[in-house]
Design a protein around this motif. Structure first.
Motif, PDB file in Angstrom:
ATOM      1  N   ASP A 147      -3.032   0.238  -3.836  1.00 48.02           N
ATOM      2  CA  ASP A 147      -2.162  -1.108  -2.645  1.00 48.02           C
ATOM      3  C   ASP A 147      -1.225  -1.879  -4.029  1.00 48.02           C
ATOM      4  N   HIS A 162       0.754  -0.963   0.035  1.00 53.55           N
ATOM      5  CA  HIS A 162       0.320   0.546  -0.132  1.00 53.55           C
ATOM      6  C   HIS A 162       0.979   0.543  -0.143  1.00 53.55           C
ATOM      7  N   GLU A 197       0.290   5.964  -0.382  1.00 56.41           N
ATOM      8  CA  GLU A 197      -0.899   7.202  -0.870  1.00 56.41           C
ATOM      9  C   GLU A 197       0.122   8.354  -0.624  1.00 56.41           C
TER      10      GLU A 197
END
Length: 145
Positions: A24, A10, A12
């Protein structure tokens, strides 16, 4: 161009507290643009990003690419990646592309990546970004074109 790629479970990017890009399973690619970079180097880097075999096959060997595992690609601009750290105790950014050139090439990389692969997310060029990730392995490589 340089890309520090990390195989992730993952990842971000946040700007001002808001998530602006997330994936992901896939690759986080921190992208550095140098003065002499052009579209030919951009295309070579994109080819490597999509086809570099760093995901495990059924025997545990790194034999699969991003497309083989249907993973996401998170592209984040990072001019500090092209710093010269060979002398002294302060990095030099003399080899980095001018901001306008860096933004143009990074934007073109994102455009071409999205045309070639459906799962592309990105940070925001020039923004103060917070990047978080769960490195899978850990597996990290520096790609240069």
């Amino acid at each position: 161009m340089r890309a520090l790629i990390q195989r992730v479970r993952h990842a971000e990017v946040r700007v001002e507290g808001d998530v602006i890009g997330a994936i992901d399973h896939g690759l986080l690619a921190l992208i550095g643009v140098e003065k002499n970079d052009d579209e030919a180097r951009l295309d070579k880097l994109l080819h490597k990003l999509l086809n570099y075999r760093i995901f495990s096959d059924d025997e545990g060997k790194m034999n699969k690419s991003l497309s083989d595992v249907d993973g996401g690609l998170l592209l984040v601009s990072q001019f500090t990646l092209v710093a010269d750290t060979g002398k002294g105790l302060r990095p030099s950014f003399s080899s980095a592309a001018a901001p306008a050139d860096g933004e143009r090439l990074f934007t073109e990389l994102v455009t071409r990546a999205r045309a070639a692969w459906p799962k592309v997310e990105t940070g925001k060029f020039g923004a103060d970004m917070q990047v978080s990730l769960t490195n899978d392995g850990p597996v990290t490589f520096l790609l240069e074109t």
